[in-house]
Design a protein around this motif. Sequence first.
Motif, PDB file in Angstrom:
ATOM      1  N   GLN A 109       0.828  -1.204   0.000  1.00 18.63           N
ATOM      2  CA  GLN A 109       0.000   0.000   0.000  1.00 18.63           C
ATOM      3  C   GLN A 109       0.866   1.260   0.000  1.00 18.63           C
ATOM      4  O   GLN A 109       0.559   2.240  -0.670  1.00 18.63           O
ATOM      5  CB  GLN A 109      -0.913   0.015   1.224  1.00 18.63           C
ATOM      6  N   THR A 110       1.974   1.225   0.752  1.00 24.75           N
ATOM      7  CA  THR A 110       2.852   2.398   0.770  1.00 24.75           C
ATOM      8  C   THR A 110       3.472   2.646  -0.604  1.00 24.75           C
ATOM      9  O   THR A 110       3.680   3.797  -0.984  1.00 24.75           O
ATOM     10  CB  THR A 110       3.981   2.250   1.816  1.00 24.75           C
ATOM     11  N   VAL A 111       3.752   1.572  -1.348  1.00 27.33           N
ATOM     12  CA  VAL A 111       4.278   1.730  -2.710  1.00 27.33           C
ATOM     13  C   VAL A 111       3.292   2.524  -3.558  1.00 27.33           C
ATOM     14  O   VAL A 111       3.665   3.439  -4.299  1.00 27.33           O
ATOM     15  CB  VAL A 111       4.556   0.362  -3.367  1.00 27.33           C
ATOM     16  N   GLY A 112       2.012   2.183  -3.435  1.00 29.41           N
ATOM     17  CA  GLY A 112       0.986   2.869  -4.206  1.00 29.41           C
ATOM     18  C   GLY A 112       0.892   4.352  -3.903  1.00 29.41           C
ATOM     19  O   GLY A 112       0.479   5.140  -4.750  1.00 29.41           O
ATOM     20  N   CYS A 113       1.284   4.743  -2.693  1.00 30.05           N
ATOM     21  CA  CYS A 113       1.177   6.145  -2.269  1.00 30.05           C
ATOM     22  C   CYS A 113       2.401   6.980  -2.609  1.00 30.05           C
ATOM     23  O   CYS A 113       2.389   8.198  -2.417  1.00 30.05           O
ATOM     24  CB  CYS A 113       0.937   6.209  -0.756  1.00 30.05           C
ATOM     25  N   MET A 114       3.462   6.348  -3.101  1.00 27.85           N
ATOM     26  CA  MET A 114       4.711   7.065  -3.339  1.00 27.85           C
ATOM     27  C   MET A 114       4.612   8.020  -4.528  1.00 27.85           C
ATOM     28  O   MET A 114       3.892   7.754  -5.485  1.00 27.85           O
ATOM     29  CB  MET A 114       5.853   6.069  -3.592  1.00 27.85           C
ATOM     30  N   PRO A 115       5.373   9.130  -4.481  1.00 26.33           N
ATOM     31  CA  PRO A 115       5.428  10.052  -5.627  1.00 26.33           C
ATOM     32  C   PRO A 115       6.270   9.469  -6.751  1.00 26.33           C
ATOM     33  O   PRO A 115       6.989   8.480  -6.548  1.00 26.33           O
ATOM     34  CB  PRO A 115       6.093  11.301  -5.022  1.00 26.33           C
ATOM     35  N   PRO A 116       6.230  10.090  -7.941  1.00 21.31           N
ATOM     36  CA  PRO A 116       7.044   9.599  -9.069  1.00 21.31           C
ATOM     37  C   PRO A 116       8.535   9.751  -8.769  1.00 21.31           C
ATOM     38  O   PRO A 116       8.924  10.575  -7.951  1.00 21.31           O
ATOM     39  CB  PRO A 116       6.624  10.507 -10.231  1.00 21.31           C
ATOM     40  N   PRO A 117       9.383   8.983  -9.449  1.00 23.14           N
ATOM     41  CA  PRO A 117      10.830   9.063  -9.221  1.00 23.14           C
ATOM     42  C   PRO A 117      11.455  10.258  -9.922  1.00 23.14           C
ATOM     43  O   PRO A 117      10.835  10.888 -10.775  1.00 23.14           O
ATOM     44  CB  PRO A 117      11.357   7.764  -9.828  1.00 23.14           C
ATOM     45  N   VAL A 118      12.689  10.548  -9.587  1.00 25.82           N
ATOM     46  CA  VAL A 118      13.370  11.703 -10.150  1.00 25.82           C
ATOM     47  C   VAL A 118      14.063  11.373 -11.474  1.00 25.82           C
ATOM     48  O   VAL A 118      14.166  12.210 -12.344  1.00 25.82           O
ATOM     49  CB  VAL A 118      14.399  12.253  -9.131  1.00 25.82           C
ATOM     50  N   SER A 119      14.509  10.130 -11.656  1.00 27.58           N
ATOM     51  CA  SER A 119      15.376   9.878 -12.809  1.00 27.58           C
ATOM     52  C   SER A 119      14.943   8.757 -13.743  1.00 27.58           C
ATOM     53  O   SER A 119      15.009   8.910 -14.968  1.00 27.58           O
ATOM     54  CB  SER A 119      16.797   9.579 -12.321  1.00 27.58           C
ATOM     55  N   SER A 120      14.523   7.609 -13.210  1.00 28.28           N
ATOM     56  CA  SER A 120      14.338   6.427 -14.054  1.00 28.28           C
ATOM     57  C   SER A 120      13.339   6.648 -15.183  1.00 28.28           C
ATOM     58  O   SER A 120      13.551   6.183 -16.315  1.00 28.28           O
ATOM     59  CB  SER A 120      13.921   5.219 -13.206  1.00 28.28           C
ATOM     60  N   ALA A 121      12.245   7.350 -14.906  1.00 22.41           N
ATOM     61  CA  ALA A 121      11.241   7.583 -15.941  1.00 22.41           C
ATOM     62  C   ALA A 121      11.807   8.437 -17.076  1.00 22.41           C
ATOM     63  O   ALA A 121      11.508   8.217 -18.253  1.00 22.41           O
ATOM     64  CB  ALA A 121      10.008   8.254 -15.335  1.00 22.41           C
ATOM     65  N   VAL A 122      12.643   9.408 -16.723  1.00 23.93           N
ATOM     66  CA  VAL A 122      13.256  10.269 -17.736  1.00 23.93           C
ATOM     67  C   VAL A 122      14.228   9.473 -18.607  1.00 23.93           C
ATOM     68  O   VAL A 122      14.237   9.599 -19.837  1.00 23.93           O
ATOM     69  CB  VAL A 122      14.001  11.449 -17.074  1.00 23.93           C
ATOM     70  N   ILE A 123      15.041   8.632 -17.963  1.00 23.95           N
ATOM     71  CA  ILE A 123      16.030   7.833 -18.684  1.00 23.95           C
ATOM     72  C   ILE A 123      15.355   6.912 -19.696  1.00 23.95           C
ATOM     73  O   ILE A 123      15.778   6.810 -20.856  1.00 23.95           O
ATOM     74  CB  ILE A 123      16.885   7.012 -17.697  1.00 23.95           C
ATOM     75  N   LEU A 124      14.287   6.234 -19.265  1.00 24.19           N
ATOM     76  CA  LEU A 124      13.599   5.299 -20.156  1.00 24.19           C
ATOM     77  C   LEU A 124      12.838   6.024 -21.261  1.00 24.19           C
ATOM     78  O   LEU A 124      12.787   5.558 -22.403  1.00 24.19           O
ATOM     79  CB  LEU A 124      12.656   4.408 -19.341  1.00 24.19           C
ATOM     80  N   THR A 125      12.232   7.169 -20.918  1.00 24.32           N
ATOM     81  CA  THR A 125      11.542   7.959 -21.940  1.00 24.32           C
ATOM     82  C   THR A 125      12.518   8.415 -23.013  1.00 24.32           C
ATOM     83  O   THR A 125      12.225   8.367 -24.211  1.00 24.32           O
ATOM     84  CB  THR A 125      10.855   9.189 -21.302  1.00 24.32           C
ATOM     85  N   LYS A 126      13.699   8.843 -22.591  1.00 29.41           N
ATOM     86  CA  LYS A 126      14.738   9.276 -23.525  1.00 29.41           C
ATOM     87  C   LYS A 126      15.227   8.110 -24.377  1.00 29.41           C
ATOM     88  O   LYS A 126      15.475   8.266 -25.579  1.00 29.41           O
ATOM     89  CB  LYS A 126      15.900   9.887 -22.747  1.00 29.41           C
ATOM     90  N   ALA A 127      15.347   6.930 -23.762  1.00 31.22           N
ATOM     91  CA  ALA A 127      15.820   5.744 -24.497  1.00 31.22           C
ATOM     92  C   ALA A 127      14.865   5.372 -25.618  1.00 31.22           C
ATOM     93  O   ALA A 127      15.289   4.922 -26.688  1.00 31.22           O
ATOM     94  CB  ALA A 127      15.985   4.567 -23.529  1.00 31.22           C
ATOM     95  N   VAL A 128      13.569   5.565 -25.375  1.00 33.48           N
ATOM     96  CA  VAL A 128      12.566   5.248 -26.400  1.00 33.48           C
ATOM     97  C   VAL A 128      12.499   6.348 -27.455  1.00 33.48           C
ATOM     98  O   VAL A 128      12.217   6.095 -28.620  1.00 33.48           O
ATOM     99  CB  VAL A 128      11.179   5.048 -25.751  1.00 33.48           C
ATOM    100  N   GLY A 129      12.766   7.595 -27.034  1.00 36.21           N
ATOM    101  CA  GLY A 129      12.639   8.726 -27.938  1.00 36.21           C
ATOM    102  C   GLY A 129      11.316   9.438 -27.753  1.00 36.21           C
ATOM    103  O   GLY A 129      10.822  10.109 -28.658  1.00 36.21           O
ATOM    104  N   GLY A 130      10.737   9.282 -26.544  1.00 31.47           N
ATOM    105  CA  GLY A 130       9.447   9.902 -26.244  1.00 31.47           C
ATOM    106  C   GLY A 130       9.591  11.364 -25.873  1.00 31.47           C
ATOM    107  O   GLY A 130      10.634  11.987 -26.099  1.00 31.47           O
ATOM    108  N   ASN A 131       8.531  11.921 -25.292  1.00 33.12           N
ATOM    109  CA  ASN A 131       8.504  13.340 -24.918  1.00 33.12           C
ATOM    110  C   ASN A 131       9.372  13.549 -23.680  1.00 33.12           C
ATOM    111  O   ASN A 131       8.891  13.553 -22.548  1.00 33.12           O
ATOM    112  CB  ASN A 131       7.069  13.786 -24.656  1.00 33.12           C
TER     113      ASN A 131
END
Length: 336
Positions: A109-131
């Motif tokens: 349940q605590t996992v569900g309440c956590m805010p977004p991360p600072v880096s991993s989402a950006v790294i993966l978005t960049k790897a795909v070529g997304g926004n």
Amino acid sequence: MGLLERLRKEWFILGIVLVIAVARLEPAVGVKGGPLKPEITITYIAVSAIFFNSGLSLKTEELTSALMHVKLHLFVQIFTLVFFPTAIWLFLQLLSITPINEWLLKGLQTVGCMPPPVSSAVILTKAVGGNEAAAIFNSAFGSFLVSNAVFIASALIVLFLTLGSSSSVPFTSIFSQLFMTVVVPLIIGQIVRRYIKDWLERKKPPFGAISSCVLLMIIYTTFCDTFANPNIDLDKFSLIIIVFIIFSVQMSFMFLTFLFSTRNNSSFTPADTVAIIFCSTHKSLTLGIPMLKIVFAGYEHLSLISVPLLIYHPAQILLGSLLVPTIKSWMVSRQK
């Protein structure tokens, strides 16, 4: 990629395994009252250091690069802080009748309440070529408002874990400590950054590595308390089921965000969808572990509560990395 290069790239995940193993071998070093004095060095100094580091490293000017894409940002924040924890809570009502360890379920349940991360989402978005700009904005937004994010996430944890329970929660002590160890160091970090900005831009200190090393110390002392307590026992069945649930939740929510963001009336581009998929479903370990340390201070089962988040972190990176070629292929075909 050679073995040494792979080990160097995944050093933090290996570090988590190592510190847990060391805590298992010699838990007396990091327990409360032990040589490391974690009740002072970890609870106050280490946690404050992480958020001072966040304030020092945050480039607030990046917030303007994608400020106008309001609909995308609202989608990410609402999915992360409203839909995600609510869906997990409803799911856990079903799991509560199973023999799965109750503290692992609380951790889920605590996992569900956590805010977004600072880096991993950006790294993966960049790897795909997304926004990438949108991904950076949501990461920067989460960091810039990290004090609000932490307070919101902490409030969500308290809310969902006390629904239907008669237990009282020391709100005043929790939020006063959050203020002193999160808000104050973050503000000081931002003030200091204003005066040494040119030096930081020139030297580029390893902010991520610094926070990760401090985080490993927090994880180590947390598990020292666990292994020093003979009354705590984690059965393998519960752990295996939790790992399966975490991977299933991530896959399901990534698919949901894909469906919602590709509807005909959504107005999101394929590049936007990529940013949404990663930013909406990833959860922050860097903010999460210190937050749990504060919210669940004094709980003998704190380490069990933190286990799902420790699993979720490498799982989101692993799944994201595996899906990069597939998502990139889809995005390119749609753009054509």
